[in-house]
Design a protein around this motif. Structure first.
Motif, PDB file in Angstrom:
ATOM      1  N   MET A 301     -34.251 117.181   4.938  1.00  0.00           N
ATOM      2  CA  MET A 301     -34.018 118.083   6.061  1.00  0.00           C
ATOM      3  C   MET A 301     -35.348 118.356   6.748  1.00  0.00           C
ATOM      4  N   MET A 302     -35.324 118.323   8.084  1.00  0.00           N
ATOM      5  CA  MET A 302     -36.497 118.638   8.895  1.00  0.00           C
ATOM      6  C   MET A 302     -36.125 119.726   9.891  1.00  0.00           C
ATOM      7  N   SER A 303     -37.047 120.664  10.144  1.00  0.00           N
ATOM      8  CA  SER A 303     -36.779 121.706  11.133  1.00  0.00           C
ATOM      9  C   SER A 303     -38.086 122.223  11.701  1.00  0.00           C
ATOM     10  N   ASP A 304     -37.977 122.940  12.834  1.00  0.00           N
ATOM     11  CA  ASP A 304     -39.156 123.605  13.370  1.00  0.00           C
ATOM     12  C   ASP A 304     -39.510 124.793  12.492  1.00  0.00           C
ATOM     13  N   PHE A 305     -40.684 125.381  12.705  1.00  0.00           N
ATOM     14  CA  PHE A 305     -41.144 126.435  11.802  1.00  0.00           C
ATOM     15  C   PHE A 305     -42.170 127.384  12.410  1.00  0.00           C
ATOM     16  N   ALA A 306     -42.841 126.970  13.481  1.00  0.00           N
ATOM     17  CA  ALA A 306     -44.099 127.615  13.858  1.00  0.00           C
ATOM     18  C   ALA A 306     -43.928 128.932  14.606  1.00  0.00           C
ATOM     19  N   GLY A 307     -42.917 129.009  15.502  1.00  0.00           N
ATOM     20  CA  GLY A 307     -42.837 130.163  16.392  1.00  0.00           C
ATOM     21  C   GLY A 307     -43.882 130.038  17.497  1.00  0.00           C
ATOM     22  N   GLY A 308     -44.002 131.080  18.304  1.00  0.00           N
ATOM     23  CA  GLY A 308     -45.010 131.092  19.362  1.00  0.00           C
ATOM     24  C   GLY A 308     -44.670 130.246  20.567  1.00  0.00           C
ATOM     25  N   ALA A 309     -43.413 129.771  20.656  1.00  0.00           N
ATOM     26  CA  ALA A 309     -43.035 128.845  21.716  1.00  0.00           C
ATOM     27  C   ALA A 309     -42.287 129.552  22.842  1.00  0.00           C
ATOM     28  N   SER A 310     -42.807 130.679  23.284  1.00  0.00           N
ATOM     29  CA  SER A 310     -42.145 131.444  24.338  1.00  0.00           C
ATOM     30  C   SER A 310     -43.171 132.247  25.115  1.00  0.00           C
ATOM     31  N   GLY A 311     -42.857 132.482  26.388  1.00  0.00           N
ATOM     32  CA  GLY A 311     -43.728 133.339  27.184  1.00  0.00           C
ATOM     33  C   GLY A 311     -43.669 134.790  26.765  1.00  0.00           C
ATOM     34  N   PHE A 312     -42.634 135.152  25.989  1.00  0.00           N
ATOM     35  CA  PHE A 312     -42.515 136.532  25.509  1.00  0.00           C
ATOM     36  C   PHE A 312     -43.100 136.632  24.110  1.00  0.00           C
ATOM     37  N   LYS A 515     -46.928 136.663  38.457  1.00  0.00           N
ATOM     38  CA  LYS A 515     -48.142 136.014  38.952  1.00  0.00           C
ATOM     39  C   LYS A 515     -48.182 134.591  38.384  1.00  0.00           C
ATOM     40  N   ASN A 516     -48.147 133.601  39.269  1.00  0.00           N
ATOM     41  CA  ASN A 516     -48.097 132.197  38.855  1.00  0.00           C
ATOM     42  C   ASN A 516     -49.385 131.468  39.236  1.00  0.00           C
ATOM     43  N   TYR A 535     -42.905 129.501  32.165  1.00  0.00           N
ATOM     44  CA  TYR A 535     -42.620 130.555  31.183  1.00  0.00           C
ATOM     45  C   TYR A 535     -43.037 130.151  29.774  1.00  0.00           C
ATOM     46  N   ILE A 536     -42.539 129.006  29.306  1.00  0.00           N
ATOM     47  CA  ILE A 536     -42.878 128.558  27.960  1.00  0.00           C
ATOM     48  C   ILE A 536     -44.315 128.051  27.918  1.00  0.00           C
ATOM     49  N   GLY A 537     -44.817 127.572  29.065  1.00  0.00           N
ATOM     50  CA  GLY A 537     -46.183 127.051  29.133  1.00  0.00           C
ATOM     51  C   GLY A 537     -47.249 128.088  29.384  1.00  0.00           C
TER      52      GLY A 537
END
Length: 586
Positions: A301-312, A515-516, A535-537
Motif C-alpha cells: 500500500m502506498m499513500s500520501d503523508f506529508a500535509g502542507g499542500a494547501s494555501g490554508f 493579492k496575487n 492557491y495551492i502554490g
C-alpha cells in the motif's frame, strides 16, 4: 450487469437505548469497532450518518454556536459544520451533502450501510508464488513509482522535472539520472489527477518528443484529467479514459482498476494494480479513496503523508492568522494527518506500507517564509508510528532509486535484501532548480497586449462565468513580496450580479481580498488555467470577512472553469477597433 447491493449493519441499539434518544442530535459509538455515528431525532423519526466529516475525515462534536436548536455539529479539524436535520453542510455553504445510513426499526434500531460489492473481487485471482526480481517497485521522486511486473513496466504520476503549481512547488528528491528514459520506455502510465505535481507537462514534453504513443490511463472524472492538453504544446496520442471499478488488462497476468475519490470524485482517483493475484494499492492524494471502501491485506500500500499542500492557512493574513497561530495549527494538522494515515494502515493491514507523494519543497527564495513555517510530516515518523501500531507490517521509507523486490519482501519481511537502496554517494536531494527557465516563461506574459486594456477584467470573469453568489472580491496585482505592482490592476468583482464596482457595495456581503503575484495571475488569465496554481502554490495572500471558506467560489475557480481558454484574439480585435482609452487600473 447490475451489481447487487449489500446491506451491512454498523450499529445496533436496543429498545431502551432508542427510547432514551433525545430530540435533536445524539452521538453514538460502536463499542466493538470504535466507530462513531450521529443520530438525529425529530417528530418525523430518525436520521443517521457516520460521524466523519466529508472534507478530511474529522470527527464532529457539539456546535456551541448552534442557533437552530440542536441541529448542527462542528468538525474538530477545520470547523466545517453539518446540519444533521437536513444532512447538508452549512459551513462552508453549498458544498457537500452527508451520506445517510438507512435506519431499520424492529423493536430496537439498526443503522445500515448500503454498498455495492467490492469491485476488485470480480474475477478473483489466486496469488501465485513470485520469482525473485519478477515484481519490483522503484521509487523515482514525489509520487512517481515504476512497477516492473513480469515483462511489463508501469509508471505512476511522472513529475520528473520543472515546478508544479506555477512556480510554488519544486522537487525535493532528485530523480535518478535515467528517470526520463524510464518514462519513455514504460509500457503504461497512470496519471491520478490533473494537479501539476502528478500531471507534469514539462515532464510529458520529453515523452511527447520521443514516444507520444505510450498508453496513458486516467479515470473518467467529470473534469477531464487532460483538459489542457490541446493548449499545452504537448502531443500525446494514446490517452485512455477508463471507467471506475472495472479491471483493465495489460497482459494475461497484469491488470489494474481505477477508483474515484469520495470527496473529490470530479477530479481525484486512486488505483489497484494486480499481478498474478498480488495487489498493490496506491491511494495517491485521495481524501477518501473509493468512499473509504478499500481492499484489505494487499501486498503493498502506498499513500500520501506529508500535509502542507494547501494555501490554508499559510497564505492567509489578518485577524487570527498570526505566525504563532499558523505554526500551532500546522503542528496540530500534521499530527492529525499522521494518526489518520497510521489508523488507515492499521485498518487495511497491508503486508508492506510506503508513504510517498509528499516530497516537494517551496524552494524559490521568494517563498522562504512559506518554506520555514509550512512544516510537513516525515515518512520516517509515520512509518515508526505504523510499526508501533502494527508490528507485523513492513514499512518502506523510499529514497530516489531505491527498489523493493516484492517476492523477497513477502517471503521474509525482515530481510535486508528486500529493499535495495541507492549507492552511498548518490545525491538524494535537489540542491539547485531551473528557476529562471520557468520564471521567465511565466513572467513573459506581464507585458502581453491583453493587459494594456482594462476591459480584460470583465472579459475574463464573464468567461469564467461564476455568479449569483453574494461575495465581493478585491484582486490586487503584486510584486514578488506582495506589494502592489507598479501600474498593476486593483479591482473589485461583485459575484452576486457579476459586476465590477469601483468600491465595495453598501449591502451586506461576504468579502475577500486577494493579492496575487502579477506574473502568475496573468499567466493563468491568459491561458485559462485553474486557480490551484495560485492557491495551492502559495502565490497569493488572502484576507476575508467574515472568516469563512467560500466553497462554491474556490471550487469553481479551482475545478470548474471552462475547459476552452478565453478567446483573447477576439478580445484584442474588439478593443483595437475602438480608440484606446488611458487606463487608471482601478
Amino acid at each position: 450487469p447490475c451489481q447487487k447491493v449489500e446491506a451491512r449493519t454498523v450499529l445496533t441499539l436496543d429498545a431502551e437505548t432508542v427510547n432514551a434518544l433525545k430530540h435533536g442530535i445524539n452521538f453514538k459509538k460502536n463499542r466493538e469497532d470504535g466507530k462513531c455515528y450521529i443520530i438525529y431525532k425529530d417528530n418525523r423519526g430518525l436520521r443517521a450518518c457516520k460521524n466523519q466529516c466529508k472534507h478530511q475525515g474529522g470527527l464532529f462534536i457539539e456546535d456551541m454556536e448552534d442557533i437552530d436548536g440542536n441541529r448542527t455539529v462542528r468538525c474538530t479539524k477545520h470547523n466545517w459544520k453539518l446540519n444533521v436535520s437536513s444532512m447538508e453542510y452549512v459551513n462552508p455553504p453549498d458544498c457537500f451533502t452527508q451520506d445517510e445510513l438507512v435506519v431499520w426499526v424492529n423493536e430496537g434500531v439498526q443503522l445500515v450501510e448500503l454498498s455495492p460489492p467490492d469491485p476488485w473481487n470480480v474475477d478473483p485471482k489466486t496469488p501465485e508464488e513470485l520469482e525473485v526480481g519478477e515484481v519490483t517497485v522503484t521509487y523515482l521522486t514525489h509520487a512517481c513509482m515504476e512497477l516492473k511486473c513480469g515483462r511489463k513496466t508501469m509508471l505512476f504520476d511522472p513529475w520528473l522535472t520543472g515546478p508544479a503549481f506555477a512556480r510554488g512547488w519544486w522537487l525535493l528528491h532528485k530523480p535518478p539520472e535515467d528517470s526520463l528514459e524510464r518514462l519513455c520506455q514504460a509500457d503504461a502510465i497512470y496519471i491520478s489527477h490533473m494537479h501539476s505535481d502528478h500531471l507534469s507537462y514539462p515532464s510529458l514534453k520529453t515523452l511527447s518528443d520521443r514516444r507520444p504513443d505510450v498508453p496513458i490511463y486516467v479515470g473518467d472524472t467529470s473534469r477531464p484529467v487532460f483538459w489542457y492538453l490541446r493548449s499545452s504544446g504537448v502531443t500525446l496520442t494514446n490517452i485512455n479514459v477508463v471507467p471506475f471499478g472495472i479491471w483493465q488488462n495489460i497482459d494475461e497476468h497484469l491488470r489494474f482498476m481505477i477508483l474515484m475519490d469520495g470527496v473529490h470524485p470530479e477530479m481525484d482517483t486512486c488505483i489497484i494494480v494486480e499481478y498474478k493475484g498480488h495487489k498493490i494499492l496506491n491511494t495517491v492524494d485521495c481524501t477518501q479513496p473509493n468512499g473509504g471502501q478499500l481492499p484489505s491485506a494487499v501486498d503493498l500500500m502506498m499513500s500520501d503523508f506529508a500535509g502542507g499542500a494547501s494555501g490554508f492557512p499559510m497564505s492567509f493574513t489578518g485577524g487570527k492568522y498570526t505566525e504563532t497561530w499558523k505554526a500551532e495549527f500546522i503542528k496540530n494538522e500534521r499530527k492529525k494527518l499522521l494518526n489518520y494515515k497510521a489508523q488507515l494502515v492499521k485498518t487495511l493491514q497491508p503486508k508492506i506500507y510506503c508513504p510517498f507523494a509528499g516530497y516537494f519543497i517551496e524552494a524559490h527564495p521568494s517563498d522562504r517564509y512559506i518554506r520555514e513555517i509550512n512544516m510537513k510530516n516525515s515518512a520516517e515518523e509515520l512509518n515508526a508510528l505504523t510499526r508501533k501500531l502494527n508490528p507485523s507490517i513492513k514499512t518502506w521509507t523510499p529514497k530516489p532509486g531505491s527498489v523493493l523486490d516484492l517476492s523477497l519482501a513477502l517471503k521474509d519481511p525482515s530481510s535486508s535484501m528486500a529493499i535495495t537502496d541507492p549507492p552511498p554517494n548518490t545525491q538524494l536531494y535537489m540542491n539547485k532548480w531551473e528557476f529562471d527557465l520557468y520564471m521567465d516563461e511565466i513572467n513573459s506574459v506581464i507585458t502581453d497586449d491583453i493587459f494594456k486594456h482594462k476591459n480584460w477584467i470583465q472579459f475574463y470573469y464573464r468567461w469564467a462565468d461564476f455568479k449569483d453568489y453574494n461575495l465581493v472580491v478585491r484582486v490586487i496585482e503584486t510584486d514578488e513580496d506582495f506589494r502592489p505592482f507598479p501600474n498593476g490592476y486593483d479591482y473589485f468583482v461583485d459575484f452576486l450580479d457579476l459586476s465590477f464596482p469601483g468600491q465595495r457595495p453598501e449591502r451586506d456581503h461576504a468579502y475577500l481580498e486577494i493579492k496575487n503575484r502579477v506574473g502568475v495571475m496573468r499567466y493563468i488569465v491568459k491561458n485559462g488555467l485553474l486557480w490551484d496554481s495560485l492557491y495551492i502554490g502559495f502565490q497569493n495572500r488572502i484576507s476575508r470577512d467574515p472568516d469563512m471558506f467560500h466553497f462554491r467560489f474556490w471550487n469553481h475557480f479551482q475545478i470548474k472553469l471552462p475547459t476552452k481558454r478565453p478567446d483573447w484574439n477576439l478580445f484584442l480585435l474588439q478593443e483595437t477597433s475602438v480608440p484606446v482609452q488611458a487606463d487608471s487600473h482601478r
